[in-house]
Design an enzyme around this catalytic site. Structure first.
Site, PDB file in Angstrom:
ATOM      1  N   HIS A 291       0.836  -1.209   0.000  1.00 25.94           N
ATOM      2  CA  HIS A 291       0.000   0.000   0.000  1.00 25.94           C
ATOM      3  C   HIS A 291       0.866   1.253   0.000  1.00 25.94           C
ATOM      4  CE1 HIS A 291      -3.957   1.987   0.933  1.00 25.94           C
ATOM      5  NE2 HIS A 291      -3.086   2.976   1.128  1.00 25.94           N
TER       6      HIS A 291
ATOM      7  N   HIS B  10       1.417   5.437  -2.023  1.00 22.32           N
ATOM      8  CA  HIS B  10       0.904   6.514  -2.892  1.00 22.32           C
ATOM      9  C   HIS B  10       2.103   7.160  -3.586  1.00 22.32           C
ATOM     10  CE1 HIS B  10      -3.278   6.551  -1.343  1.00 22.32           C
ATOM     11  NE2 HIS B  10      -2.686   6.004  -0.299  1.00 22.32           N
TER      12      HIS B  10
ATOM     13  N   GLN C 219      -9.639   9.437  -5.148  1.00 20.26           N
ATOM     14  CA  GLN C 219      -9.322  10.107  -3.867  1.00 20.26           C
ATOM     15  C   GLN C 219     -10.461  10.998  -3.345  1.00 20.26           C
ATOM     16  OE1 GLN C 219      -5.933  10.759  -1.754  1.00 20.26           O
ATOM     17  NE2 GLN C 219      -7.884  10.948  -0.664  1.00 20.26           N
TER      18      GLN C 219
ATOM     19  N   HIS D 188      -9.312   1.727   0.002  1.00 21.24           N
ATOM     20  CA  HIS D 188      -9.189   2.415   1.283  1.00 21.24           C
ATOM     21  C   HIS D 188     -10.542   2.205   1.962  1.00 21.24           C
ATOM     22  CE1 HIS D 188      -5.786   4.269  -0.637  1.00 21.24           C
ATOM     23  NE2 HIS D 188      -5.486   4.943   0.456  1.00 21.24           N
TER      24      HIS D 188
ATOM     25  N   GLU E 204     -11.204   4.213   6.902  1.00 22.57           N
ATOM     26  CA  GLU E 204     -10.028   4.863   7.496  1.00 22.57           C
ATOM     27  C   GLU E 204     -10.510   6.036   8.347  1.00 22.57           C
ATOM     28  OE1 GLU E 204      -7.084   6.418   4.817  1.00 22.57           O
ATOM     29  OE2 GLU E 204      -5.606   6.701   6.413  1.00 22.57           O
TER      30      GLU E 204
ATOM     31  N   ASP F 172       2.416   3.233   2.876  1.00 24.06           N
ATOM     32  CA  ASP F 172       1.382   4.234   2.606  1.00 24.06           C
ATOM     33  C   ASP F 172       1.956   5.553   2.096  1.00 24.06           C
ATOM     34  OD1 ASP F 172      -1.179   5.251   2.364  1.00 24.06           O
ATOM     35  OD2 ASP F 172      -1.574   5.398   4.499  1.00 24.06           O
TER      36      ASP F 172
HETATM   37 FE   FE2 Z   1      -3.528   5.080   1.521  1.00 24.60          FE
END
Ligand code: FE2
Length: 427
Positions: free
Chosen positions: A55, A57, A150, A208, A211, A307
């Protein structure tokens, strides 16, 4: 290539490993050396399959401070800040930052990364940049991309169409963010739509999911339901799952078997969620991580992700999966020998299963991808964030580093300092 005298993560010692045609051809003590083979003395150090990050970005990485710094330290300010940066992004800058991060990754034995890429942008600038990077790094690093809406699949105009365009261009995993949709019902609807899209295209899913610190955020349940309904077992991952930390225990006792039954993988991101979550608490402050040991005990495959590194959500990091494992171990209180070993698995074999990597592992026939660590066991590797002495992919050396050794200037204690422990203590 013939590696002599390594120890393995399962505790075997004095092992030789022979590479032929980019694959592991033999793995046993005292192998005979074929002609013209390059021998490397592992000096008893730990030979591990490479680190895998389930995971990340990569479109945001190394952008720390652009256009400003996250003041509150929350997830929501991070998302807002990323929204401010998006119009200023350029293809060249995205590619340059991602390639630089891949250099860091390789240097630390991290040879496979699943990265989410934001598709909430008409231009799909980040998608094109990371598809280019994926191709550039393919000889030395597996980069798997997730189409990530996102700003919300239903909340953000055009997100679904952009996500499909990203898949058309070659992004291979379907992402989502149900807890960021406008309502719980729309979150659940986004999960249904995305799972059906993945099933129709034969793709994997990585969302996701939940979260937040909201004990009633329960999209993971919906994700498990649609995974079963559509026959996607083993191909779906719930990332973050931090609301599980705050959920009612009775409810969790029903949820855990459901996750096992539906073959959903879980990814915790300990470095990020220990800093992002609990920000609305005074004291006691909740830990921002899902229930890792309980998920593992229920038979769910759990990986750890990095992440973020130097981006709107996290101001530190270097691509070191041993740092990720160490933080996961602490936050989850996985301090038993078995628990610490499981944290090493969470940044290697468990993540490889999540990505669906073929030929991964230290067995005859697997790809000759491995990393030599200056440690005598996985637990010691975590404790020391062990130096990566050698990083090998397909039998080719990608990176080398000298052994770490400090010489003290103490007349009464001559010699160097070795931070590893004698064999009996390092097991
Ligand atoms: Fe993430």
């Amino acid at each position: 290539m013939l590696i002599r005298n390594a120890c393995l993560p399962d505790g075997r010692r004095g092992i030789d490993l022979l590479v032929q045609h980019g694959r592991i051809a033999a793995l046993a003590p005292a192998l005979p050396a074929p002609e013209d083979v390059t021998e490397i003395d592992a000096r008893g150090w730990l030979l591990s399959p490479p680190f895998v990050d389930a995971h990340f970005h990569m479109d945001a990485t190394l952008s720390y401070g652009l256009p400003r710094i996250n003041v509150s330290g929350t997830l929501l300010e991070g998302i807002a800040l990323w929204g401010e940066l998006k119009p200023q992004l350029t293809q060249d800058a995205l590619v340059e930052r991602a390639l630089r991060y891949c250099d860091w990754a390789v240097a630390q034995g991290l040879l496979a990364i699943r990265s989410h890429v934001d598709v909430c942008d008409e231009r799909l600038l980040a998608v094109d940049a990371l598809l280019h990077v994926k191709e550039r790094v393919a000889p030395y690093l597996d980069l798997q991309l997730v189409a990530f809406p996102q700003d919300g699949l239903l909340r953000s105009a055009g997100a679904l169409a952009n996500l499909k365009r990203a898949l058309d261009r070659g992004v291979e995993v379907v992402g989502g963010i149900p807890h960021f949709e406008r309502s719980m019902a729309e979150g659940a609807e986004s999960v249904r739509l995305l799972c059906e899209l993945a099933a129709a295209r034969g793709l994997r899913v990585d969302m996701h999911c939940d979260e937040s610190d909201d004990p009633l955020s329960r999209h993971i349940e919906t994700l498990a339901l649609h995974t079963q309904r559509l026959g996607l077992q083993g191909r779906v991952t719930g990332s973050h799952l931090t609301s599980m930390h705050s959920m009612d225990n009775y409810y969790v006792s029903k949820l855990l078997p459901l996750l096992h039954e539906s073959g959903v993988h879980a990814v915790a991101n300990p470095l990020i969620n220990i800093t992002l979550q609990g920000r609305h608490d005074s004291y006691p402050k909740r830990r921002g991580m899902t229930r890792v040991p309980e998920l593992m005990a229920a038979g769910v495959n759990v990986g750890f992700g990095h992440d973020c590194v130097l981006d709107p959500w996290y101001s530190l990091g270097s691509g070191d999966m041993l740092e990720v494992a160490a933080m996961g171990l602490h936050v989850a209180q996985m301090t038993s020998q078995q628990g610490m070993q499981q944290c090493f698995d969470a940044v290697t074999v468990n993540n490889a299963r999540i990505l669906g990597l073929q030929g991964y592992g230290l067995e005859v026939g697997c790809r000759a991808d491995f990393v030599l660590l200056q440690a005598r066991s996985p637990v010691e590797a975590i404790r020391l964030r062990a130096p990566r002495l050698l990083v090998v992919r397909g039998g080719h050396v990608l990176a080398r580093a000298p052994e770490r050794m400090v010489t003290l200037d103490l007349p009464s204690r001559p010699g160097g300092v070795d931070f590893t422990l004698p064999l009996h203590a390092s097991r």
